[in-house]
Write a protein that holds these residues in place. Structure first.
Motif, PDB file in Angstrom:
ATOM      1  N   SER A 106       0.828  -1.207   0.000  1.00  0.00           N
ATOM      2  CA  SER A 106       0.000   0.000   0.000  1.00  0.00           C
ATOM      3  C   SER A 106       0.864   1.259   0.000  1.00  0.00           C
ATOM      4  CB  SER A 106      -0.935   0.006   1.208  1.00  0.00           C
ATOM      5  OG  SER A 106      -1.835  -1.083   1.156  1.00  0.00           O
ATOM      6  N   ALA A 107       1.963   1.232   0.756  1.00  0.00           N
ATOM      7  CA  ALA A 107       2.868   2.377   0.776  1.00  0.00           C
ATOM      8  C   ALA A 107       3.483   2.614  -0.608  1.00  0.00           C
ATOM      9  CB  ALA A 107       3.964   2.157   1.811  1.00  0.00           C
ATOM     10  N   ALA A 108       3.847   1.520  -1.298  1.00  0.00           N
ATOM     11  CA  ALA A 108       4.412   1.661  -2.639  1.00  0.00           C
ATOM     12  C   ALA A 108       3.401   2.235  -3.618  1.00  0.00           C
ATOM     13  CB  ALA A 108       4.920   0.306  -3.127  1.00  0.00           C
ATOM     14  N   VAL A 109       2.128   1.905  -3.436  1.00  0.00           N
ATOM     15  CA  VAL A 109       1.085   2.417  -4.319  1.00  0.00           C
ATOM     16  C   VAL A 109       0.790   3.886  -4.037  1.00  0.00           C
ATOM     17  CG1 VAL A 109      -1.373   2.246  -4.898  1.00  0.00           C
ATOM     18  CG2 VAL A 109       0.017   0.173  -4.709  1.00  0.00           C
ATOM     19  N   ASN A 110       0.750   4.266  -2.771  1.00  0.00           N
ATOM     20  CA  ASN A 110       0.257   5.595  -2.389  1.00  0.00           C
ATOM     21  C   ASN A 110       1.343   6.642  -2.179  1.00  0.00           C
ATOM     22  OD1 ASN A 110      -2.659   4.952  -2.174  1.00  0.00           O
ATOM     23  ND2 ASN A 110      -1.980   3.568  -0.559  1.00  0.00           N
ATOM     24  N   TRP A 111       2.574   6.233  -1.963  1.00  0.00           N
ATOM     25  CA  TRP A 111       3.648   7.202  -1.741  1.00  0.00           C
ATOM     26  C   TRP A 111       4.214   7.645  -3.101  1.00  0.00           C
ATOM     27  CZ3 TRP A 111       8.124   6.197   2.266  1.00  0.00           C
ATOM     28  CH2 TRP A 111       8.703   7.423   2.610  1.00  0.00           C
ATOM     29  N   LYS A 112       3.390   8.317  -3.883  1.00  0.00           N
ATOM     30  CA  LYS A 112       3.714   8.628  -5.272  1.00  0.00           C
ATOM     31  C   LYS A 112       4.936   9.521  -5.449  1.00  0.00           C
ATOM     32  CE  LYS A 112      -0.954   7.821  -7.014  1.00  0.00           C
ATOM     33  NZ  LYS A 112      -2.115   8.362  -7.755  1.00  0.00           N
ATOM     34  N   PRO A 113       5.172  10.532  -4.609  1.00  0.00           N
ATOM     35  CA  PRO A 113       6.377  11.349  -4.808  1.00  0.00           C
ATOM     36  C   PRO A 113       7.670  10.543  -4.764  1.00  0.00           C
ATOM     37  CG  PRO A 113       4.857  12.440  -3.304  1.00  0.00           C
ATOM     38  CD  PRO A 113       4.333  11.050  -3.519  1.00  0.00           C
ATOM     39  N   LEU A 114       7.664   9.432  -4.029  1.00  0.00           N
ATOM     40  CA  LEU A 114       8.878   8.624  -3.919  1.00  0.00           C
ATOM     41  C   LEU A 114       8.872   7.425  -4.855  1.00  0.00           C
ATOM     42  CD1 LEU A 114      11.526   8.329  -2.250  1.00  0.00           C
ATOM     43  CD2 LEU A 114      10.268   6.789  -0.738  1.00  0.00           C
ATOM     44  N   THR A 115       7.718   6.760  -5.002  1.00  0.00           N
ATOM     45  CA  THR A 115       7.652   5.497  -5.744  1.00  0.00           C
ATOM     46  C   THR A 115       6.999   5.615  -7.120  1.00  0.00           C
ATOM     47  OG1 THR A 115       5.501   4.888  -4.805  1.00  0.00           O
ATOM     48  CG2 THR A 115       7.467   4.292  -3.535  1.00  0.00           C
ATOM     49  N   ASN A 116       6.378   6.754  -7.400  1.00  0.00           N
ATOM     50  CA  ASN A 116       5.641   6.963  -8.656  1.00  0.00           C
ATOM     51  C   ASN A 116       4.394   6.088  -8.748  1.00  0.00           C
ATOM     52  OD1 ASN A 116       5.415   8.492 -11.033  1.00  0.00           O
ATOM     53  ND2 ASN A 116       6.289   6.843 -12.281  1.00  0.00           N
ATOM     54  N   GLY A 117       3.928   5.602  -7.608  1.00  0.00           N
ATOM     55  CA  GLY A 117       2.661   4.887  -7.543  1.00  0.00           C
ATOM     56  C   GLY A 117       2.609   3.644  -8.401  1.00  0.00           C
ATOM     57  N   THR A 118       1.419   3.405  -8.959  1.00  0.00           N
ATOM     58  CA  THR A 118       1.218   2.186  -9.751  1.00  0.00           C
ATOM     59  C   THR A 118       1.946   2.213 -11.085  1.00  0.00           C
ATOM     60  OG1 THR A 118      -0.838   3.146 -10.611  1.00  0.00           O
ATOM     61  CG2 THR A 118      -1.024   1.689  -8.691  1.00  0.00           C
ATOM     62  N   ASP A 119       2.435   3.380 -11.503  1.00  0.00           N
ATOM     63  CA  ASP A 119       3.202   3.451 -12.755  1.00  0.00           C
ATOM     64  C   ASP A 119       4.595   2.878 -12.599  1.00  0.00           C
ATOM     65  OD1 ASP A 119       1.103   4.653 -14.117  1.00  0.00           O
ATOM     66  OD2 ASP A 119       1.744   6.678 -13.569  1.00  0.00           O
ATOM     67  N   GLY A 120       5.048   2.771 -11.355  1.00  0.00           N
ATOM     68  CA  GLY A 120       6.368   2.222 -11.119  1.00  0.00           C
ATOM     69  C   GLY A 120       7.481   3.191 -11.467  1.00  0.00           C
ATOM     70  N   MET A 121       8.696   2.766 -11.193  1.00  0.00           N
ATOM     71  CA  MET A 121       9.881   3.576 -11.486  1.00  0.00           C
ATOM     72  C   MET A 121      10.623   2.975 -12.669  1.00  0.00           C
ATOM     73  SD  MET A 121      11.377   4.424  -7.683  1.00  0.00           S
ATOM     74  CE  MET A 121      12.680   5.434  -8.394  1.00  0.00           C
TER      75      MET A 121
END
Length: 325
Positions: A130-145
């Motif tokens: 959930s953190a990886a999905v919602n912490w968009k400034p750091l992880t870019n959300g569901t689009d991935g890095m």
């Protein structure tokens, strides 16, 4: 004259040497897709080894190792994009951050045992996802890095852009960690962990701080999973929340069960079988789309026919008799 080594031990050493030689020669005889598959299997085998440290050695079945795998992958990706392209540094930072997260979350998890521990680790994995999905400034959300630069093995060396060179880099790290984990099994620390697995109350009664030992193993397994996540980024050059999801955690635990709980080599063999079943056999025309069904059948077969997993398979005596002569 010293006694001859047991035939089974000699056979295992020869088989291991043959596997390593084949993996090292693979870039010279296989195509890019096959090489990429082998590299992913090696990464997944490291993740299975981290699960085995908890499940097989300490008796703590876990569904949360994908959390530290994901933390390591995101950490390596961020370090690679913003700080340095040197691979070993990425792996060290990924291992350190994953171990730190494991220490914070494991402080609570190792207070439980059995099903409660399993559910706690599952919750840790879902929180991380959930953190990886919602912490968009750091992880870019569901689009991935994406856009992660190719890894550099050593300062001043050229970037590893060819699949074969990346595979050799992954193989070198895998062999180093496999050797380290294999030697860990002969230490007094590993013996204490086995004692906790077999009879924790007795270990506690004779003065062992069992919770501290379990937390140390938990942090070590988290660091190993973090290194696997860092290598995953070196191979994929992309990371997404799915890499920290439940499917990865479940497949890693399944690999340990099929390979043989408590065996480092068995965990690696189980990882290879699980990965090939999911990504290769499951895509064959005869069984297209039925990879999960095949994995389920393998799991049932391993539980009933191979209670010790692939590691418990023994060659017939007539095939090893020559080694005892």
């Amino acid at each position: 004259m010293s006694p001859a080594a047991p035939a089974g031990s000699t056979t295992r050493r020869l088989s291991g040497s043959a596997v390593v030689a084949g993996l090292a020669a693979a870039p010279f005889v296989l195509g890019p897709y096959a090489i990429g598959t082998l590299s992913r299997i090696l990464v997944f085998a490291l993740l299975a080894m981290s699960v085995n440290l908890l499940t097989g050695l300490t008796g703590l079945p876990t569904l949360g190792q994908s959390a530290y795998f994901g933390v390591g992958a995101y950490t390596a990706a961020i370090v690679g994009k913003r700080l340095t392209e040197i691979g070993p540094l990425q792996l060290l930072v990924a291992a350190g951050v994953s171990a730190l997260v494991a220490a914070v979350t494991g402080w609570l998890a190792v207070r439980a045992r059995g099903v409660v521990f399993l559910m706690l680790t599952l919750a840790i994995g879902e929180i991380t996802y959930s953190a990886a999905v919602n912490w968009k400034p750091l992880t870019n959300g569901t689009d991935g890095m994406s856009g992660i630069p190719p890894v550099v093995p050593l300062p001043g060396a050229a970037a590893l852009e060819a699949d074969g060179l990346v595979h050799l880099y992954v193989l070198a790290v895998f062999l180093l960690l496999f050797t380290a984990v294999s030697h860990l099994g002969a230490t007094s620390f590993a013996l204490a962990l086995r004692g906790i697995r077999d009879n924790e109350s007795r270990m506690s009664a004779i003065g062992y701080p069992t919770r501290r030992y379990a937390l140390t193993a938990y942090c070590g397994a988290g660091a190993l999973a973090g290194v696997a996540g860092g290598l995953w980024v070196s191979v994929q050059r992309f990371v997404s929340p799915g890499d920290a999801g439940f499917e990865i955690a479940a497949l890693a635990l399944l690999a340990v069960v099929i390979g043989g709980s408590g065996s480092t080599g068995g965990a690696c063999a189980g990882a290879a079988l699980v990965w090939l079943t999911r990504d290769y056999l499951g895509n064959l025309e005869v069984v297209a789309g039925r990879g999960p069904l095949l994995l389920g059948l393998f799991f049932v077969a391993a539980v009933y026919a191979l209670p010790r997993g692939l590691a418990g398979v023994r060659l017939p005596p007539r095939l090893t008799r020559k080694g005892t002569a």
